[in-house]
Write an enzyme that holds these catalytic residues in place. Structure first.
Site, short mmCIF file in Angstrom:
data_model
loop_
_atom_site.label_atom_id
_atom_site.label_comp_id
_atom_site.label_asym_id
_atom_site.label_seq_id
_atom_site.Cartn_x
_atom_site.Cartn_y
_atom_site.Cartn_z
N GLY A 8 0.57 -1.30 -0.36
CA GLY A 8 -0.42 0.15 0.30
C GLY A 8 0.95 1.50 0.44
O GLY A 8 0.48 1.90 0.45
N LYS A 12 -2.61 6.98 1.58
CA LYS A 12 -1.83 7.89 2.47
C LYS A 12 -1.27 8.20 3.13
O LYS A 12 -0.20 7.86 3.72
CB LYS A 12 -3.04 8.41 2.81
CG LYS A 12 -3.85 9.60 1.49
CD LYS A 12 -5.30 9.79 2.12
CE LYS A 12 -5.72 10.85 0.85
NZ LYS A 12 -7.09 10.87 1.37
N MET A 13 -1.21 6.00 3.77
CA MET A 13 -0.57 5.29 4.79
C MET A 13 0.72 5.03 4.98
O MET A 13 1.34 5.23 5.16
CB MET A 13 -1.47 4.34 5.73
CG MET A 13 -2.55 4.71 6.80
SD MET A 13 -2.19 6.50 8.07
CE MET A 13 -0.57 5.65 8.72
N HIS A 141 -14.55 8.28 9.96
CA HIS A 141 -13.86 8.11 8.83
C HIS A 141 -14.09 9.18 7.85
O HIS A 141 -15.40 9.89 7.50
CB HIS A 141 -13.30 7.24 8.76
CG HIS A 141 -13.08 6.27 9.63
ND1 HIS A 141 -12.85 5.47 11.00
CD2 HIS A 141 -11.52 6.08 10.31
CE1 HIS A 141 -12.55 5.05 11.56
NE2 HIS A 141 -11.43 4.82 11.24
N LYS A 145 -12.99 5.78 3.27
CA LYS A 145 -12.27 4.29 3.95
C LYS A 145 -14.12 3.03 3.62
O LYS A 145 -14.59 3.05 2.87
CB LYS A 145 -12.43 5.23 5.32
CG LYS A 145 -11.89 3.84 5.74
CD LYS A 145 -12.04 3.72 7.55
CE LYS A 145 -12.15 2.75 8.41
NZ LYS A 145 -10.53 1.47 8.14
#
Length: 250
Positions: A8, A12-13, A141, A145
């Site tokens: 991933g 963003k993460m 969230h 998501k």
């Protein structure tokens, strides 16, 4: 130098983890993602077979569909894994448990130190207040998501269940269904750019107690994931939690 491989990586993460790692002297040597067009300091692969084994720990901030690749890479190079992705089904969860028999795996629905403290507080409150208080969990969230309710909401629900008996769990409410004694309600809100907010409401007669956590930045998750990776790097095979990493003495 300690190094990571990130699933991933283009998300963003994944990007936040790269920034946090760099600030702490940790190198991200590569990543895996469906997108490979992201310019960055390390290569992003779309084929597991082409990934070299020049890393210490796999960190997963992707989607459940990529779990087979994570398992294949871990088995190929005998590397531990931190799984921060949520939404795994029963079969995928069984695969994670199987992987943990061969290598160290830390799995958590939330990498925040604050949230993992909240879990303990919720369990303690549920035990102390008993079924005289109705319990509702509300999680919020961002609008991108995928899974609902969040993995953190499920973790909070399990904390409630460790503290007291729950007659049934209701996801959202509609219609004329009357609330049952001992019932647990979970509600998901999706909108905007909300990083993550969780409220556990204990509603009693003439008073309400709310235990809350709000994530103001993704940095809390990337910092926690880095701590988890450092923790799991030298551990024997087994399934670990974020609370294990928090309790570990550096």
């Amino acid at each position: 130098m300690f190094s990571l491989f990130v699933f991933g990586a283009a998300g963003k993460m994944g990007q936040a983890l790269g920034e946090t790692a760099a600030l702490n002297g940790v190198t991200v040597v590569g990543g895996f993602d469906i997108r490979t067009d992201m310019a960055g300091p390390y290569p992003i692969y779309s084929e597991i077979e082409k990934v070299p084994g020049n890393f210490d720990v796999i960190v997963d901030f992707s989607r459940p569909q990529l779990l087979p690749g994570i398992i294949a890479l871990s088995d190929k190079y005998h590397k531990p894994a931190v799984i921060a992705t949520t939404g795994h089904n029963a079969s995928e969860t069984a695969d994670i448990l199987s992987l943990a028999e061969r290598t160290a795996v830390l799995k958590s629905g939330n990498m925040s130190i604050g949230v993992n403290l909240l879990l303990s507080l919720v369990e303690e409150a549920a035990r102390a207040l008993g079924d005289a208080y109705d319990i509702e969990i509300v999680e919020k969230h961002h609008n991108q998501k995928v899974d609902a309710p969040s993995g953190t909401a499920e973790m909070l629900a399990n904390a409630v269940k460790r503290g007291r008996a729950v007659s049934r769990t209701v996801y959202g409410r509609h219609g004329d269904s009357l609330r049952q004694k001992g019932e647990l309600g979970i509600h998901a809100v999706r909108g905007g750019t909300t990083v993550g907010e969780h409220d556990v409401i204990f509603a009693g007669r003439d008073e309400t107690i709310t235990l809350s956590h709000a994530a103001l930045s993704r940095k809390i998750f990337s910092s926690g994931a880095l701590r988890a990776a450092l923790f799991v790097a030298d551990k024997p095979p087994g399934l670990y939690t974020m609370q294990d990493a928090i309790g570990d003495t550096p």
